[in-house]
Design a protein around this motif. Structure first.
Motif, short mmCIF file in Angstrom:
data_model
loop_
_atom_site.label_atom_id
_atom_site.label_comp_id
_atom_site.label_asym_id
_atom_site.label_seq_id
_atom_site.Cartn_x
_atom_site.Cartn_y
_atom_site.Cartn_z
N GLY A 187 -9.40 5.09 -1.80
CA GLY A 187 -9.26 6.67 -1.75
C GLY A 187 -9.21 7.43 -2.78
N GLN A 188 -9.33 8.53 -3.23
CA GLN A 188 -9.39 9.32 -4.22
C GLN A 188 -9.12 11.01 -3.96
N TRP A 189 -9.38 11.61 -3.10
CA TRP A 189 -9.34 13.04 -2.95
C TRP A 189 -7.93 13.34 -2.27
N VAL A 190 -7.58 14.66 -2.64
CA VAL A 190 -6.44 15.38 -2.03
C VAL A 190 -6.73 16.59 -1.61
N SER A 236 0.84 2.12 9.36
CA SER A 236 0.04 2.27 8.14
C SER A 236 -0.74 3.64 8.38
N SER A 237 -1.45 4.00 7.45
CA SER A 237 -2.35 5.11 7.84
C SER A 237 -3.16 5.28 9.01
N ASP A 238 -3.65 4.08 9.56
CA ASP A 238 -4.30 3.97 10.65
C ASP A 238 -3.80 4.60 11.99
N LEU A 269 6.71 -7.50 -0.04
CA LEU A 269 5.64 -8.57 -0.29
C LEU A 269 4.44 -8.21 -0.20
N GLU A 270 3.58 -8.63 -1.22
CA GLU A 270 2.03 -8.26 -1.16
C GLU A 270 1.26 -9.42 -1.62
N ALA A 271 0.16 -9.42 -0.60
CA ALA A 271 -0.64 -10.54 -0.84
C ALA A 271 -1.44 -10.31 -2.04
N ARG A 272 -2.00 -9.39 -2.18
CA ARG A 272 -3.05 -9.06 -3.37
C ARG A 272 -2.10 -9.19 -4.96
N GLU A 273 -2.83 -9.32 -5.84
CA GLU A 273 -2.33 -9.43 -7.15
C GLU A 273 -2.13 -8.01 -7.71
N GLY A 306 0.64 -1.28 0.19
CA GLY A 306 0.00 0.05 0.08
C GLY A 306 1.01 1.28 -0.05
N ALA A 307 0.29 2.43 0.15
CA ALA A 307 1.19 3.68 0.21
C ALA A 307 2.18 3.52 1.09
N THR A 308 1.79 3.19 2.54
CA THR A 308 2.64 3.01 3.50
C THR A 308 3.97 2.45 3.31
N GLY A 309 3.74 0.94 2.88
CA GLY A 309 4.95 -0.04 2.51
C GLY A 309 5.74 0.53 1.39
N GLY A 356 -3.21 -1.52 -2.17
CA GLY A 356 -4.17 -1.73 -0.75
C GLY A 356 -5.51 -0.98 -1.18
N ARG A 357 -5.66 0.01 -0.30
CA ARG A 357 -7.07 0.66 -0.10
C ARG A 357 -6.83 1.98 -1.35
N LEU A 358 -6.16 1.95 -2.14
CA LEU A 358 -6.21 2.51 -3.45
C LEU A 358 -6.35 1.81 -4.49
N ASP A 409 1.25 -13.79 0.15
CA ASP A 409 0.56 -13.67 1.30
C ASP A 409 1.32 -14.19 2.57
N VAL A 410 1.91 -13.12 3.48
CA VAL A 410 2.83 -13.62 4.34
C VAL A 410 2.04 -14.23 5.51
N GLU A 411 2.64 -15.42 5.84
CA GLU A 411 1.95 -16.20 6.80
C GLU A 411 2.68 -16.35 8.27
N PHE A 452 -3.79 11.38 9.34
CA PHE A 452 -4.64 10.30 10.18
C PHE A 452 -5.51 9.67 9.19
N GLN A 453 -5.65 8.41 8.80
CA GLN A 453 -6.51 7.62 7.91
C GLN A 453 -6.72 7.79 6.48
N HIS A 454 -5.46 8.73 6.16
CA HIS A 454 -5.64 9.16 4.51
C HIS A 454 -4.17 9.00 4.06
N VAL A 455 -4.08 8.96 2.70
CA VAL A 455 -2.80 8.76 2.06
C VAL A 455 -1.71 9.57 2.26
N ASP A 456 -2.03 10.80 2.81
CA ASP A 456 -0.90 11.61 3.28
C ASP A 456 -0.21 11.01 4.63
P1 FDA Z 1 -3.45 -0.26 2.84
O1 FDA Z 1 -4.56 -1.22 3.60
O2 FDA Z 1 -3.70 0.25 1.49
O3 FDA Z 1 -2.07 -1.27 2.23
C1 FDA Z 1 -1.80 -2.53 3.14
C2 FDA Z 1 -1.28 -3.58 2.07
O4 FDA Z 1 -1.02 -4.72 2.72
C3 FDA Z 1 -2.62 -4.24 1.31
O5 FDA Z 1 -2.06 -4.05 -0.09
C4 FDA Z 1 -2.79 -5.54 1.53
O6 FDA Z 1 -3.02 -6.48 0.65
C5 FDA Z 1 -1.32 -5.94 2.41
N1 FDA Z 1 -1.36 -6.73 3.20
C6 FDA Z 1 -1.94 -7.12 4.42
N2 FDA Z 1 -1.70 -8.52 4.84
C7 FDA Z 1 -0.78 -8.73 4.08
C8 FDA Z 1 -0.01 -10.06 4.34
N3 FDA Z 1 -0.08 -10.94 5.34
N4 FDA Z 1 1.16 -10.32 3.42
C9 FDA Z 1 1.41 -9.41 2.32
N5 FDA Z 1 0.56 -8.33 2.10
C10 FDA Z 1 -0.36 -7.94 3.05
N6 FDA Z 1 -7.76 8.59 1.67
C11 FDA Z 1 -7.54 9.79 1.27
O7 FDA Z 1 -6.41 10.26 1.49
N7 FDA Z 1 -8.56 10.47 0.40
C12 FDA Z 1 -9.57 9.83 0.27
O8 FDA Z 1 -10.50 10.16 -0.52
C13 FDA Z 1 -9.80 8.51 0.88
N8 FDA Z 1 -10.95 7.77 0.48
C14 FDA Z 1 -11.07 6.45 0.95
C15 FDA Z 1 -12.33 5.72 0.46
C16 FDA Z 1 -12.16 4.27 0.58
C17 FDA Z 1 -13.23 3.62 0.03
C18 FDA Z 1 -11.12 3.51 1.15
C19 FDA Z 1 -11.18 2.23 1.38
C20 FDA Z 1 -10.14 4.46 1.80
C21 FDA Z 1 -9.92 5.86 1.46
N9 FDA Z 1 -8.97 6.47 2.05
C22 FDA Z 1 -8.90 7.96 1.56
C23 FDA Z 1 -8.07 5.82 3.06
C24 FDA Z 1 -6.60 5.54 2.24
O9 FDA Z 1 -6.82 4.92 1.23
C25 FDA Z 1 -5.92 4.64 3.21
O10 FDA Z 1 -5.85 5.27 4.32
C26 FDA Z 1 -4.43 4.40 2.61
O11 FDA Z 1 -4.61 3.98 1.17
C27 FDA Z 1 -3.89 3.07 3.38
O12 FDA Z 1 -2.48 2.89 2.80
P2 FDA Z 1 -1.66 1.65 3.63
O13 FDA Z 1 -0.52 1.49 3.01
O14 FDA Z 1 -1.47 2.34 5.09
O15 FDA Z 1 -2.60 0.29 3.89
#
Ligand code: FDA
Length: 453
Positions: free
Chosen positions: A57-60, A420-422, A33-37, A13-16, A41-43, A233-235, A428-432
């Motif tokens: 996520g979409q807005w800036v 992570s963004s969490d 290492l990323e589990a999805r194809e 995701g954006a953090t990693g 992540g949340r983008l 997918d890391v186990e 907080f909670q955002h891509v920033d």
């Molecule tokens: P993120 O969850 O994106 O990445 C984690 C990655 O780890 C994932 O790719 C996952 O597959 C992978 N993973 C998990 N377990 C694993 C394992 N065991 N092995 C390997 N890989 C593993 N933000 C913003 O700035 N503007 C916006 O408008 C919005 N709107 C919005 C709408 C919706 C519907 C969502 C879901 C989210 C938003 N956000 C947002 C939030 C924003 O998208 C979010 O905060 C960041 O993308 C999170 O990035 P991270 O990398 O922290 O986690």
């Protein structure tokens, strides 16, 4: 087993990816290492029925200076959200009113109460460092009371309470206002610069990225090249004072450091040997995702524009509590994006798909008129059923969790950095916030690592 590299990152995701990019630029060997194809992540931008939709996520917004810096560095272009014309508000009596500017068209007493609550939340946010909300002078007191109770204690105008709650509960944390503390609400505001920023859709939903915000992780991954491995997918993680072994199926990656860049809710999917310390495990258990369904509804034309409407609509009393013109750059069709949040997601998820669609389009028709009932394309993005995230937009603490677990949240565990963004402060909670946390985790490794590069 592979030779030991410098850093293995779990999660693209954006953090990693921000962590991996900073580490690679500092001369460290990195594998992600990323589990999805896919990365992001949340983008995630995907084509549904011939329309490119930003499913996550979409807005800036202008306060997101790290995201703006990265967009600039990666050469990604932004465009302004359509916002010409009047917005629509549906009040407590069900009456539909149009308005211009930020102030909702509410009765004078409600407006006065909303201004007073906004001022108080702005003052509290100004006293808080969003990176250390537990240090605020009012932290202990406000972390023990729910945001709903805090609002009810200082205001007897129900419509003012419902609107102020909406901007943090439904629109941000995606949980009911009785499910998180007033301190968590103030941190949400402080992380965006002020509560006034959250209320101002012109500010908080200012720009979009041409091609979608997933462009950020895609461009970072391109720079990282072969270092990013998808479908892994890391186990298991074995760790000691000298490094980690990360296991996924037949693959084992050995590294001196690990960046665990996944949401707190999915950390327990990974088995740690030895287990993570109880402080970390408890902190993860007390953070949970809210619930939100993001709606993408396309029409032959953006018909609301002809009626002099911007497409921006709000109501704490409607199934769809907010919606906006989300027409893609250069597209002649009109797309609306809308949101259903927290307990209303519980309600609609009990309906079958057809009944849910009818309820949602009916709610949109209350704002935009009958034409809203006949879209050419309709899609609900549901992040709740995603095993690798388990909700949206991000996680937040239950009552008391921020002061109790927050201070230890980003402490490294031996060679493991978790974030992570969490767990971001600013953004907080955002891509920033994700980009900031990623860069910070990388800096921590670079600053403490003694290996010559
Ligand atoms: P993120 O969850 O994106 O990445 C984690 C990655 O780890 C994932 O790719 C996952 O597959 C992978 N993973 C998990 N377990 C694993 C394992 N065991 N092995 C390997 N890989 C593993 N933000 C913003 O700035 N503007 C916006 O408008 C919005 N709107 C919005 C709408 C919706 C519907 C969502 C879901 C989210 C938003 N956000 C947002 C939030 C924003 O998208 C979010 O905060 C960041 O993308 C999170 O990035 P991270 O990398 O922290 O986690």
């Amino acid at each position: 087993m592979s030779d030991q590299i410098d850093v293995v990152v779990i999660g693209a995701g954006a953090t990693g990816l921000s962590a991996a990019h900073a580490l690679q630029q500092a001369g460290r060997s990195v594998v992600v290492l990323e589990a999805r194809e896919r990365v992001g992540g949340r983008l995630w931008t995907d084509e549904v029925d011939g329309v490119d939709l930003e499913l996550g996520g979409q807005w800036v917004s202008p306060d997101q200076t790290e995201l703006l810096r990265v967009l600039d560095e990666l050469g990604l272009e932004t465009f302004s959200r359509y916002r010409e014309g009047a917005s629509v508000y549906i009040g407590i009596s069900g009456e539909r009113r149009t308005f211009e500017g930020e102030q909702l068209p509410v009765p004078p007493a409600v407006e006065k109460a909303m201004v007073a609550l906004t001022d108080e939340l702005d003052e509290l946010a100004a006293q808080m460092d969003p990176d250390r909300p537990w240090d605020a002078p009012f932290a202990a007191e406000l972390d023990q009371v729910s945001f709903a109770a805090w609002l009810a204690d200082r205001c007897d105008e129900q419509e003012a309470i419902d609107n102020i709650a909406m901007f943090i509960a439904q629109a941000m944390l995606t949980k009911p206002a009785h499910a998180f503390s007033a301190l968590q609400a103030v941190q949400m505001a402080a992380s965006a610069g002020s509560f006034s920023h959250l209320v101002d859709s012109e500010f908080i939903l200012d720009k979009r990225v041409v091609g979608g915000l997933q462009g950020v992780p895609l461009a970072l991954a391109e720079r990282l090249g072969d270092a990013v491995r998808l479908g892994v997918d890391v186990e298991k993680v074995r760790w000691s004072g000298t490094g980690v072994e990360v296991v996924a199926g037949d693959l084992t990656v050995s590294a001196r450091h690990l960046v665990l860049a996944v949401p707190p809710t999915v950390v327990p999917r990974i088995r740690f040997e030895p287990p993570l310390p109880s402080a970390q495990r408890e902190a993860h258990q007390h953070q949970s995702f809210g619930l939100v369904t993001k709606l993408h509804i396309t029409y032959d034309t953006p018909f609301w524009r002809e009626a002099g409407l911007s497409g921006t609509v709000f109501s704490p009393y409607e199934l769809v509590h907010e919606a906006y013109d989300n027409t893609n750059h250069g597209d002649s069709r009109g797309t609306l994006v809308g949101f259903i949040s927290d307990e209303r997601v519980d309600e609609v998820s009990r309906l079958d798909a057809e009944a849910r669609r009818t309820a949602i389009l009916t709610s949109l028709a209350h704002y935009y008129g009958e034409q809203a009932l006949t879209p050419t394309s309709y899609y609900e993005s549901d992040w709740t059923s995603e095993e690798l995230g388990q909700g949206a937009y991000a996680t937040s603490f239950d009552l008391g969790g921020l002061t109790r677990f927050g201070p230890r949240l980003r402490e490294p565990v031996g060679p493991i950095q978790i974030g992570s963004s969490d767990v971001a402060g600013l953004g907080f909670q955002h891509v920033d916030g994700a980009l900031r946390v990623g860069a910070e985790l990388a800096q921590h490794i670079i600053a403490t690592d003694t290996r010559e590069v």
